[in-house]
Design an enzyme around this catalytic site. Structure first.
Site, PDB file in Angstrom:
ATOM      1  N   CYS A  75       0.809  -1.221   0.000  1.00  0.00           N
ATOM      2  CA  CYS A  75       0.000   0.000   0.000  1.00  0.00           C
ATOM      3  C   CYS A  75       0.842   1.271   0.000  1.00  0.00           C
ATOM      4  O   CYS A  75       0.335   2.343  -0.315  1.00  0.00           O
ATOM      5  CB  CYS A  75      -0.926   0.015   1.212  1.00  0.00           C
ATOM      6  N   ARG A 160      -9.293   1.841  11.332  1.00  0.00           N
ATOM      7  CA  ARG A 160      -8.242   1.580  10.333  1.00  0.00           C
ATOM      8  C   ARG A 160      -8.927   1.288   8.997  1.00  0.00           C
ATOM      9  O   ARG A 160      -9.114   0.143   8.609  1.00  0.00           O
ATOM     10  CB  ARG A 160      -7.379   0.397  10.771  1.00  0.00           C
ATOM     11  N   ARG A 162      -9.752   0.622   5.257  1.00  0.00           N
ATOM     12  CA  ARG A 162      -9.096   0.025   4.103  1.00  0.00           C
ATOM     13  C   ARG A 162     -10.114  -0.177   2.992  1.00  0.00           C
ATOM     14  O   ARG A 162     -11.317  -0.323   3.248  1.00  0.00           O
ATOM     15  CB  ARG A 162      -8.452  -1.327   4.458  1.00  0.00           C
TER      16      ARG A 162
END
Length: 455
Positions: A75, A160, A162
């Site tokens: 990423c 978090r 994503r």
């Protein structure tokens, strides 16, 4: 929960988050790839399969037949925190094309990819457009969709976010993304009571927190601390920033371009002897070589100077205490609007953007971090342990973690959250008819008697 029967591969495997998730569903991993030697060794211990190494050296034709391809491809080239070189990053950015090559050669029925949410906006959306073109109707012919999820959406105490990209050889007409539950969370649900192996705060970290705690104590009860980052180096600064920059004055006016202005914490630039000394007396964010600052930076500078002007009566007596610290520790992100102004009552994290303060409801996002960036349990004056961080990633099912804490934290920061992956995978495979009767996955309570061990 109904078990399935399918074969999958685990690319950029790391600690094996995809393996844990799909294995719980009844899947069998037939191939894995991971370039770090110590993680390959650990993968064998945890999952009974030894991954191949560098994926760029893998012949796609030699990959075993499988039903589902999974990959949390690197990423960093797409993250806001990096240089955002994307596919042009020669070290990691083009590894997506190795995934594409395996999809082309083996044609699995499904794929699940994971990356940072900025992937969708990277290069003004052109990166996502390119991925869609290569994997979708004009490329490999997969039907694809994408959505963003964070563990806290499913009652896991970590924010978090994503992006998850799913693909199917059949139309996704019956596919529905898992529905977020967004229940109450508490970081205490993953913590152990004063674990003996927890790392205490280093003296400089402890002192920095104490200085910011003193800032909180000095702040009058009538003052509402703002949500934007507090940049103490802007308190007293007067250098130009709205229509020109220190760099533009340096280019067009030379050695006297900054004379008469003040830099970090009110340092008088004209009293410094040479141009380099004046330049380095500016805040680091003001030393960029740009003729105009971006709007977000201009806004932050304006807001911080306004906050200082309104509160300098109590800030000025405190400010000498912050001067000894590096720039990253002279900034504060107070994410506790409306909460008790006691820094020791919250979860903390040292980031390049400053000392981040969060409520006890969630932990900060795990990143591929150094030990100094591990979340801090302030009320116990310690860092979280690798075992506790593993629970944030729903990876308590692992037998072992890397023996070195630094390697453990880096691996956990790069890992996928297994509960989120399992929800996405079950929704995808159910839509394809593989498990039409499968109920939704329910979040599991943190297992403090977990089988996790440090290798």
């Amino acid at each position: 929960m109904k078990s399935l029967s399918f074969r999958f591969i685990d690319l950029f495997a790391g600690l094996g988050g995809f393996h844990l998730a799909l294995g719980r569903m009844g899947g069998t991993c037939v191939f894995a790839a991971e370039w770090k030697q110590h993680l390959r060794d650990l993968y064998l211990v945890n999952h009974g399969l030894y991954p191949v190494g560098d994926i760029t050296e893998v012949d796609p034709a030699q990959v075993p037949e499988h039903d589902v391809l999974t990959a949390g491809f690197p990423c960093q080239p797409f993250s806001k925190a990096g240089e955002q070189l994307g596919f042009e990053c020669t070290k990691q950015g083009d590894l997506f094309f190795n995934v594409e090559a395996i999809l082309r050669a083996k044609r699995p029925r499904y794929f699940i990819l994971e990356n940072v949410p900025n992937l969708l906006k990277h290069d003004e959306g052109r990166t996502w457009t390119k991925i869609q073109a290569r994997l979708g109707a004009t490329g490999l012919g997969y039907h694809i969709d994408a959505a963003r999820f964070s563990p806290h959406n499913f009652d896991i105490p970590q924010i978090r976010e994503r992006v998850y990209i799913v693909g199917s050889t059949e139309p996704l007409t019956g596919f529905k993304w898992p529905v977020a539950t967004n229940g109450e969370t508490s970081v205490s649900s993953v913590l152990e009571d004063n674990p003996k192996d927890a790392k205490g705060l280093a003296p400089h970290a402890l002192e920095c927190i104490e200085v910011w705690a003193a800032f909180m104590k000095a702040c009058p009860a009538s003052v509402v601390l703002p949500s934007y980052p507090l940049w103490s180096m802007e308190w007293g600064a007067t250098y130009p920033y709205e229509y020109e920059t220190p760099f533009s004055r340096r280019v067009f006016r030379g050695v006297d371009g900054l004379k008469g202005f003040k830099g970090s914490h009110g340092t008088k630039l004209g009293y410094l002897r040479n141009l380099d000394a004046r330049w380095h007396a500016l805040p680091s964010h003001a030393r960029t070589e740009e003729l105009r600052f971006p709007k977000w930076k201009i806004d932050f500078i304006r807001q911080n100077r306004g906050f200082y002007d309104a509160n300098r009566s109590w800030i000025d007596p405190w400010m000498p205490r912050i001067l000894k610290f590096p720039s990253s520790l002279q900034k504060l992100e107070w994410n506790i609007q409306g909460g008790k102004q006691d820094i020791w009552d919250y979860v903390l994290q040292f980031r390049a953007s400053g000392l981040r303060v969060k409520r006890r409801t969630t932990a900060p996002s795990l990143i591929a971090m150094t030990e100094t960036q591990v979340p801090i349990i302030a009320w116990e004056k310690r860092y979280m342990t690798p075992r506790e961080c593993a629970r944030l990633q729903s990876m308590e099912g692992l037998k072992q973690l890397p023996s070195r804490p630094t390697q453990a934290f880096q691996a956990l920061g790069n890992a996928v959250n297994t509960q989120v992956v399992e929800r996405v995978a079950r929704a995808l495979l159910s839509a394809g008819g593989a498990d039409s009767a499968a109920p939704s996955v329910q979040p599991r309570a943190a297992a403090h008697s977990s089988c996790l061990a440090v290798a």
